[in-house]
Design a protein around this motif. Structure first.
Motif, PDB file in Angstrom:
ATOM      1  N   PRO A  67       0.826  -1.214   0.000  1.00 24.81           N
ATOM      2  CA  PRO A  67       0.000   0.000   0.000  1.00 24.81           C
ATOM      3  C   PRO A  67       0.856   1.258   0.000  1.00 24.81           C
ATOM      4  CG  PRO A  67      -0.795  -1.576   1.632  1.00 24.81           C
ATOM      5  CD  PRO A  67       0.516  -2.097   1.139  1.00 24.81           C
ATOM      6  N   ARG A  68       0.288   2.339  -0.443  1.00 21.94           N
ATOM      7  CA  ARG A  68       0.984   3.620  -0.474  1.00 21.94           C
ATOM      8  C   ARG A  68       1.451   3.990   0.942  1.00 21.94           C
ATOM      9  NH1 ARG A  68       1.095   7.822  -4.065  1.00 21.94           N
ATOM     10  NH2 ARG A  68       1.515   9.898  -3.211  1.00 21.94           N
ATOM     11  N   GLY A  69       2.697   4.437   1.061  1.00 24.14           N
ATOM     12  CA  GLY A  69       3.242   4.796   2.365  1.00 24.14           C
ATOM     13  C   GLY A  69       3.945   3.656   3.065  1.00 24.14           C
ATOM     14  N   ALA A  70       4.039   2.482   2.425  1.00 24.92           N
ATOM     15  CA  ALA A  70       4.725   1.344   3.034  1.00 24.92           C
ATOM     16  C   ALA A  70       6.222   1.645   3.155  1.00 24.92           C
ATOM     17  CB  ALA A  70       4.500   0.087   2.202  1.00 24.92           C
ATOM     18  N   VAL A  71       6.823   1.146   4.232  1.00 29.43           N
ATOM     19  CA  VAL A  71       8.243   1.387   4.510  1.00 29.43           C
ATOM     20  C   VAL A  71       8.886   0.070   4.921  1.00 29.43           C
ATOM     21  CG1 VAL A  71       9.892   2.623   5.984  1.00 29.43           C
ATOM     22  CG2 VAL A  71       7.780   3.759   5.250  1.00 29.43           C
ATOM     23  N   VAL A  72      10.059  -0.215   4.368  1.00 29.40           N
ATOM     24  CA  VAL A  72      10.795  -1.424   4.746  1.00 29.40           C
ATOM     25  C   VAL A  72      11.317  -1.250   6.165  1.00 29.40           C
ATOM     26  CG1 VAL A  72      12.794  -2.873   4.217  1.00 29.40           C
ATOM     27  CG2 VAL A  72      11.421  -1.899   2.355  1.00 29.40           C
ATOM     28  N   CYS A  73      11.196  -2.287   6.991  1.00 23.76           N
ATOM     29  CA  CYS A  73      11.565  -2.169   8.395  1.00 23.76           C
ATOM     30  C   CYS A  73      12.260  -3.443   8.877  1.00 23.76           C
ATOM     31  CB  CYS A  73      10.310  -1.908   9.248  1.00 23.76           C
ATOM     32  SG  CYS A  73       9.131  -3.285   9.242  1.00 23.76           S
ATOM     33  N   GLY A  74      12.486  -3.509  10.187  1.00 20.50           N
ATOM     34  CA  GLY A  74      13.004  -4.716  10.810  1.00 20.50           C
ATOM     35  C   GLY A  74      14.336  -5.188  10.278  1.00 20.50           C
ATOM     36  N   GLU A 100      10.441  -7.495   5.429  1.00 27.25           N
ATOM     37  CA  GLU A 100       9.630  -6.922   6.500  1.00 27.25           C
ATOM     38  C   GLU A 100       9.219  -5.497   6.121  1.00 27.25           C
ATOM     39  OE1 GLU A 100      11.013  -7.663  10.533  1.00 27.25           O
ATOM     40  OE2 GLU A 100      12.448  -9.118   9.737  1.00 27.25           O
ATOM     41  N   VAL A 101       7.936  -5.241   6.222  1.00 24.24           N
ATOM     42  CA  VAL A 101       7.388  -3.960   5.785  1.00 24.24           C
ATOM     43  C   VAL A 101       6.380  -3.462   6.818  1.00 24.24           C
ATOM     44  CG1 VAL A 101       6.083  -2.786   3.980  1.00 24.24           C
ATOM     45  CG2 VAL A 101       7.671  -4.587   3.362  1.00 24.24           C
ATOM     46  N   VAL A 102       6.362  -2.154   7.042  1.00 23.10           N
ATOM     47  CA  VAL A 102       5.355  -1.538   7.883  1.00 23.10           C
ATOM     48  C   VAL A 102       4.477  -0.662   6.999  1.00 23.10           C
ATOM     49  CG1 VAL A 102       6.909   0.378   8.479  1.00 23.10           C
ATOM     50  CG2 VAL A 102       4.944  -0.089   9.914  1.00 23.10           C
ATOM     51  N   VAL A 103       3.168  -0.745   7.224  1.00 23.27           N
ATOM     52  CA  VAL A 103       2.229   0.073   6.454  1.00 23.27           C
ATOM     53  C   VAL A 103       1.561   1.059   7.402  1.00 23.27           C
ATOM     54  CG1 VAL A 103       1.831  -1.745   4.771  1.00 23.27           C
ATOM     55  CG2 VAL A 103       0.334  -1.570   6.757  1.00 23.27           C
ATOM     56  N   PRO A 104       1.080   2.192   6.884  1.00 24.40           N
ATOM     57  CA  PRO A 104       0.483   3.218   7.751  1.00 24.40           C
ATOM     58  C   PRO A 104      -0.737   2.707   8.500  1.00 24.40           C
ATOM     59  CG  PRO A 104       0.951   4.089   5.554  1.00 24.40           C
ATOM     60  CD  PRO A 104       1.123   2.606   5.470  1.00 24.40           C
ATOM     61  N   VAL A 105      -0.969   3.294   9.660  1.00 22.91           N
ATOM     62  CA  VAL A 105      -2.163   2.968  10.442  1.00 22.91           C
ATOM     63  C   VAL A 105      -3.400   3.307   9.618  1.00 22.91           C
ATOM     64  CG1 VAL A 105      -3.460   3.501  12.538  1.00 22.91           C
ATOM     65  CG2 VAL A 105      -0.961   3.371  12.614  1.00 22.91           C
ATOM     66  N   GLY A 106      -4.327   2.366   9.550  1.00 19.15           N
ATOM     67  CA  GLY A 106      -5.549   2.562   8.777  1.00 19.15           C
ATOM     68  C   GLY A 106      -5.508   1.871   7.427  1.00 19.15           C
ATOM     69  N   ALA A 107      -4.295   1.530   6.952  1.00 23.08           N
ATOM     70  CA  ALA A 107      -4.184   0.822   5.670  1.00 23.08           C
ATOM     71  C   ALA A 107      -4.554  -0.645   5.861  1.00 23.08           C
ATOM     72  CB  ALA A 107      -2.763   0.941   5.123  1.00 23.08           C
ATOM     73  N   LEU A 109      -3.960  -4.323   5.903  1.00 22.74           N
ATOM     74  CA  LEU A 109      -2.736  -5.091   6.077  1.00 22.74           C
ATOM     75  C   LEU A 109      -2.618  -6.119   4.958  1.00 22.74           C
ATOM     76  CD1 LEU A 109      -0.404  -5.216   8.120  1.00 22.74           C
ATOM     77  CD2 LEU A 109      -1.580  -7.117   9.222  1.00 22.74           C
ATOM     78  N   PRO A 110      -1.640  -5.977   4.079  1.00 19.49           N
ATOM     79  CA  PRO A 110      -1.540  -6.895   2.942  1.00 19.49           C
ATOM     80  C   PRO A 110      -1.011  -8.265   3.346  1.00 19.49           C
ATOM     81  CG  PRO A 110       0.312  -5.393   2.951  1.00 19.49           C
ATOM     82  CD  PRO A 110      -0.585  -4.966   4.081  1.00 19.49           C
ATOM     83  N   ARG A 111      -1.458  -9.280   2.654  1.00 20.25           N
ATOM     84  CA  ARG A 111      -0.946 -10.636   2.841  1.00 20.25           C
ATOM     85  C   ARG A 111      -0.400 -11.099   1.500  1.00 20.25           C
ATOM     86  NH1 ARG A 111      -2.439 -12.725   7.669  1.00 20.25           N
ATOM     87  NH2 ARG A 111      -4.156 -11.705   8.794  1.00 20.25           N
ATOM     88  N   ARG A 112       0.903 -11.159   1.427  1.00 23.87           N
ATOM     89  CA  ARG A 112       1.549 -11.504   0.163  1.00 23.87           C
ATOM     90  C   ARG A 112       2.737 -12.405   0.447  1.00 23.87           C
ATOM     91  NH1 ARG A 112       1.466  -9.241  -5.080  1.00 23.87           N
ATOM     92  NH2 ARG A 112      -0.085  -7.768  -4.313  1.00 23.87           N
ATOM     93  N   HIS A 113       2.817 -13.517  -0.274  1.00 23.82           N
ATOM     94  CA  HIS A 113       3.917 -14.451  -0.086  1.00 23.82           C
ATOM     95  C   HIS A 113       5.260 -13.747  -0.334  1.00 23.82           C
ATOM     96  CE1 HIS A 113       5.977 -18.289   0.087  1.00 23.82           C
ATOM     97  NE2 HIS A 113       6.612 -17.978  -1.022  1.00 23.82           N
TER      98      HIS A 113
END
Length: 306
Positions: A67-74, A100-107, A109-113
């Motif tokens: 989703p828009r605003g996703a950021v790689v994390c962890g 590992e990715v974090v998405v904005p609050v309210g987006a 939550l994607p589930r993708r292999h």
């Protein structure tokens, strides 16, 4: 499309929609995959087979379909910053760790292999861009991993960021307060207290943390013996200068071995410690070091008594 245009497309991650804009249809992509010229990075994203499977490639692929605003994390963010961290125990059976990715609050939550996503709020200063990829900042990445990992792994991570110069030592003082109220803040406080930028690697850190359990006194970390002109003559991973005992990491597979050595005119007891052993069984390694250290102390006491 010319072969040059196709090579340019395959040189970086692309989706089917991107391929279509370049005149390459779904059936062509499938044929390229079948022929071994293209491989799938994660579900829905492809790249030329000649492109290496690196954290940068996988992270770049992930943000294309998040989703828009996703950021790689962890752990993925740590790798992109150049800090190697222990693998997540959940990924022990995986050939490749998920991005590992974090998405904005309210987006949603994607589930993708191939991806592991979670929702989290990030402040503007907690996001940086590396090669065009949005990534959590070094400070935020280290804090997140320290909060969510076991104590020893958290210290390994924070030592790594400090050693790489990505986090100024002065920033540690405010790190706990900055993330007060976040889950795992108590663990973060403990990790900050134990972190030491002088540790040269994960094995040294784990061995240092195992010393109290073996009943050993605190050791000097990264102890350097210098000449009269300031040249480094020897570096010990851990040392007890008062007893002239030092631990040196080695690449062999033998048990801890003790030998006498004269360094800068002083008789040191050098304990050669296998790096792999210190990493996999730090408690047993620390116990072995403890027995050598106590033997040294008894001998010194006997010499004084004589």
């Amino acid at each position: 499309m010319t072969s040059t245009d196709l090579s340019a497309l395959l040189s970086r991650p692309f989706t089917l929609a991107v391929a279509a804009r370049h005149g390459v249809g779904r059936s062509v992509v499938r044929r390229l995959v079948r022929d071994g010229d293209v491989r799938r990075v994660i579900h829905g994203v492809y790249v030329g087979a000649q492109v290496g499977d690196t954290p940068q490639v996988r992270a770049g692929a992930a943000v294309m379909v998040m989703p828009r605003g996703a950021v790689v994390c962890g752990r993925t963010a740590a790798w992109l910053h150049g800090v190697r961290v222990p693998a997540d125990p959940r990924d022990a059976a995986r050939r490749t760790a998920p991005v590992e990715v974090v998405v904005p609050v309210g987006a949603v939550l994607p589930r993708r292999h191939g991806c592991r996503a979670r929702t989290m709020a990030l402040a503007p200063g907690e996001v940086v861009r590396l090669a065009g990829i949005p990534v959590t900042s070094p400070l935020r990445t280290a804090a997140d991993l320290a909060r969510t990992s076991d104590r020893d792994t958290g210290v390994v991570v924070l030592d790594g960021f400090l050693r790489a110069g990505l986090i100024p030592p002065a920033a540690l003082a405010g790190l706990v307060g900055r993330y007060a109220g976040h889950p795992g803040c108590r663990r973060l406080a403990e990790v900050v207290r134990l972190a030491d930028s002088r540790s040269a690697g994960a094995e040294e850190t784990r061995l240092r943390l195992a010393l109290p359990g073996a009943g050993l006194p605190a050791a000097e970390v990264g102890w350097e013996i210098r000449s009269a002109f300031g040249r480094v003559l020897h570096r010990f991973a851990l040392a007890w200068p008062g007893a002239l005992v030092g631990v040196r990491m080695t690449e062999d597979r033998h048990w801890v071995r003790a030998r006498q050595r004269s360094i800068a005119g002083q008789g040191w007891l050098v304990l050669d410690c296998p790096r792999a052993q210190a990493g996999t069984d730090p408690a047993a390694t620390a116990a072995r070091i403890g027995s050598e250290l106590r033997l040294r102390e008894r001998r010194n006491a006997g010499d004084l008594a004589a």
